[in-house]
Design an enzyme around this catalytic site. Sequence first.
Site, mmCIF file in Angstrom:
data_model
loop_
_atom_site.group_PDB
_atom_site.id
_atom_site.type_symbol
_atom_site.label_atom_id
_atom_site.label_comp_id
_atom_site.label_asym_id
_atom_site.label_seq_id
_atom_site.Cartn_x
_atom_site.Cartn_y
_atom_site.Cartn_z
ATOM 1 N N CYS A 55 0.830 -1.205 0.000
ATOM 2 C CA CYS A 55 0.000 0.000 0.000
ATOM 3 C C CYS A 55 0.867 1.258 0.000
ATOM 4 O O CYS A 55 1.954 1.277 0.606
ATOM 5 C CB CYS A 55 -0.922 0.011 1.218
ATOM 6 S SG CYS A 55 -2.291 -1.159 1.125
ATOM 7 N N ASN A 77 11.998 -6.835 -5.529
ATOM 8 C CA ASN A 77 11.468 -7.687 -4.459
ATOM 9 C C ASN A 77 12.414 -7.676 -3.257
ATOM 10 O O ASN A 77 13.625 -7.850 -3.400
ATOM 11 C CB ASN A 77 11.302 -9.116 -4.995
ATOM 12 C CG ASN A 77 10.399 -9.960 -4.125
ATOM 13 O OD1 ASN A 77 10.510 -9.948 -2.906
ATOM 14 N ND2 ASN A 77 9.514 -10.711 -4.756
ATOM 15 N N HIS A 164 -3.228 -7.415 -2.191
ATOM 16 C CA HIS A 164 -3.110 -6.207 -3.004
ATOM 17 C C HIS A 164 -2.889 -6.596 -4.463
ATOM 18 O O HIS A 164 -2.092 -7.498 -4.744
ATOM 19 C CB HIS A 164 -1.946 -5.350 -2.509
ATOM 20 C CG HIS A 164 -1.946 -3.966 -3.067
ATOM 21 N ND1 HIS A 164 -2.565 -2.903 -2.456
ATOM 22 C CD2 HIS A 164 -1.400 -3.464 -4.205
ATOM 23 C CE1 HIS A 164 -2.395 -1.808 -3.171
ATOM 24 N NE2 HIS A 164 -1.697 -2.135 -4.251
ATOM 25 N N HIS A 166 -1.296 -7.164 -7.676
ATOM 26 C CA HIS A 166 0.095 -7.051 -8.103
ATOM 27 C C HIS A 166 0.513 -8.304 -8.862
ATOM 28 O O HIS A 166 -0.178 -9.322 -8.846
ATOM 29 C CB HIS A 166 1.018 -6.866 -6.895
ATOM 30 C CG HIS A 166 1.199 -8.098 -6.065
ATOM 31 N ND1 HIS A 166 0.211 -8.589 -5.224
ATOM 32 C CD2 HIS A 166 2.237 -8.975 -5.955
ATOM 33 C CE1 HIS A 166 0.639 -9.685 -4.625
ATOM 34 N NE2 HIS A 166 1.869 -9.947 -5.055
ATOM 35 N N HIS A 281 4.482 -15.659 -22.122
ATOM 36 C CA HIS A 281 5.617 -16.281 -22.779
ATOM 37 C C HIS A 281 5.783 -15.646 -24.153
ATOM 38 O O HIS A 281 4.821 -15.557 -24.921
ATOM 39 C CB HIS A 281 5.405 -17.792 -22.940
ATOM 40 C CG HIS A 281 5.747 -18.589 -21.723
ATOM 41 N ND1 HIS A 281 5.664 -19.953 -21.663
ATOM 42 C CD2 HIS A 281 6.196 -18.196 -20.508
ATOM 43 C CE1 HIS A 281 6.035 -20.382 -20.465
ATOM 44 N NE2 HIS A 281 6.356 -19.323 -19.744
ATOM 45 N N PHE A 315 -6.461 -30.672 -7.745
ATOM 46 C CA PHE A 315 -5.111 -30.934 -7.250
ATOM 47 C C PHE A 315 -4.355 -31.784 -8.265
ATOM 48 O O PHE A 315 -4.946 -32.635 -8.936
ATOM 49 C CB PHE A 315 -5.156 -31.689 -5.908
ATOM 50 C CG PHE A 315 -5.604 -30.845 -4.748
ATOM 51 C CD1 PHE A 315 -4.697 -30.108 -4.016
ATOM 52 C CD2 PHE A 315 -6.948 -30.786 -4.387
ATOM 53 C CE1 PHE A 315 -5.115 -29.320 -2.940
ATOM 54 C CE2 PHE A 315 -7.372 -30.021 -3.322
ATOM 55 C CZ PHE A 315 -6.447 -29.281 -2.597
ATOM 56 N N TYR A 319 -1.716 -39.970 -10.072
ATOM 57 C CA TYR A 319 -1.465 -40.280 -11.480
ATOM 58 C C TYR A 319 -0.807 -39.107 -12.196
ATOM 59 O O TYR A 319 0.095 -39.281 -13.005
ATOM 60 C CB TYR A 319 -2.788 -40.637 -12.163
ATOM 61 C CG TYR A 319 -2.640 -41.100 -13.595
ATOM 62 C CD1 TYR A 319 -2.411 -42.445 -13.889
ATOM 63 C CD2 TYR A 319 -2.736 -40.201 -14.648
ATOM 64 C CE1 TYR A 319 -2.281 -42.870 -15.208
ATOM 65 C CE2 TYR A 319 -2.603 -40.609 -15.965
ATOM 66 C CZ TYR A 319 -2.378 -41.958 -16.243
ATOM 67 O OH TYR A 319 -2.240 -42.371 -17.547
#
Length: 349
Positions: A55, A77, A164, A166, A281, A315, A319
């Site tokens: 924020c 970061n 937030h 992003h 990509h 999930f 297999y």
Amino acid sequence: MANFDPNEHPHIRFNPLKDEWVTVSPHRMKRPWQGQVEKPQESEVPRFDPKNPLCPGVTRPNGKVTPEYDSTYVFTNDFPALLEEGPEPAPSDDPLFQAAAGFGTCKVICFHPHSDVTLPIMSKEEVRAVIDKWAEINVDLGKKYTWVQIFENKGSINGCSNPHPHCQVWASSFLPNEPMVKNRTQKQYYTKHGTPMLVDYVKKELQKQERIVLQNDHWVWLVPYWAVWPYETMLLPQRHVLRLEDLTNEERDALADITKQLLTKYDNMFEVSFPYSMGWHGAPTGPQLKDDNQHWQLHAMYYPPLLRSATVKKFMVGYEMLAQPQRDLTAEQAAEKLRNLQDIHYKLR
């Protein structure tokens, strides 16, 4: 014996982009669900949280203050997965124990100063600002790094630790596994056919109109024939484009439009802020900017985990981890469901 029906009978489909198969089991949609049920996704997100480091005006854990931004905001970061420099592993002659240098940088792009404003309810101009920032950072980091991965994890169910709006950008000195495979398969197709794989694919999907969810003059949003996740989609330009920065002004406006439409339909599916992982990509960068990359076609992938409701998640286990990916809902059924959803966001009705 009955005639084959792709919406009823199990079969496998080939993904030429990743050189792998997916098992399709549409008959399993009839089984009752007794598996994992997630907590409902919808929760009230405050417009401003003095404890949220994304924020405007909030002090982050490293002591830096996030500025009072009013549009998009990019910063490095505070806890990056890749570092710009450091010691390198020693070379090894053993084929079973190989390591190599892996350098890079990690950025965070805040889409909007308000925590409760997601992409589908942002204005077209605000979404366009995000697109321009994606293109800008792809150029900037692409001058040095081989791969620039722009991606968004949305929703706590999908591993996002901050509500937030992003996304992240991880730029690396190496070509990661997924784009490495796509580079190989697209190059092989281009060498054999003389045209880019995904350019041909879009043309054929537009002819079939079986898996198209949305389209405009410049973009096509579809469920890939080989989709793995229940409501997985792919977003592609209608012309041959290598990278985000190659998009024209008109294509960027059209991308902003279809992105808002796309994410509105996702949210309307179960009337929640739909969780997903997405990413772009395009052709490799850095040292490979000088290479012939005509086999590449820009595209974005969306991988949402929700299956039957806002509380039932897909999930990848058993297999799928030990053999190959599997899905129940067919790509055609998923496209039809998405296509028929309302175009007005449920929060704005």
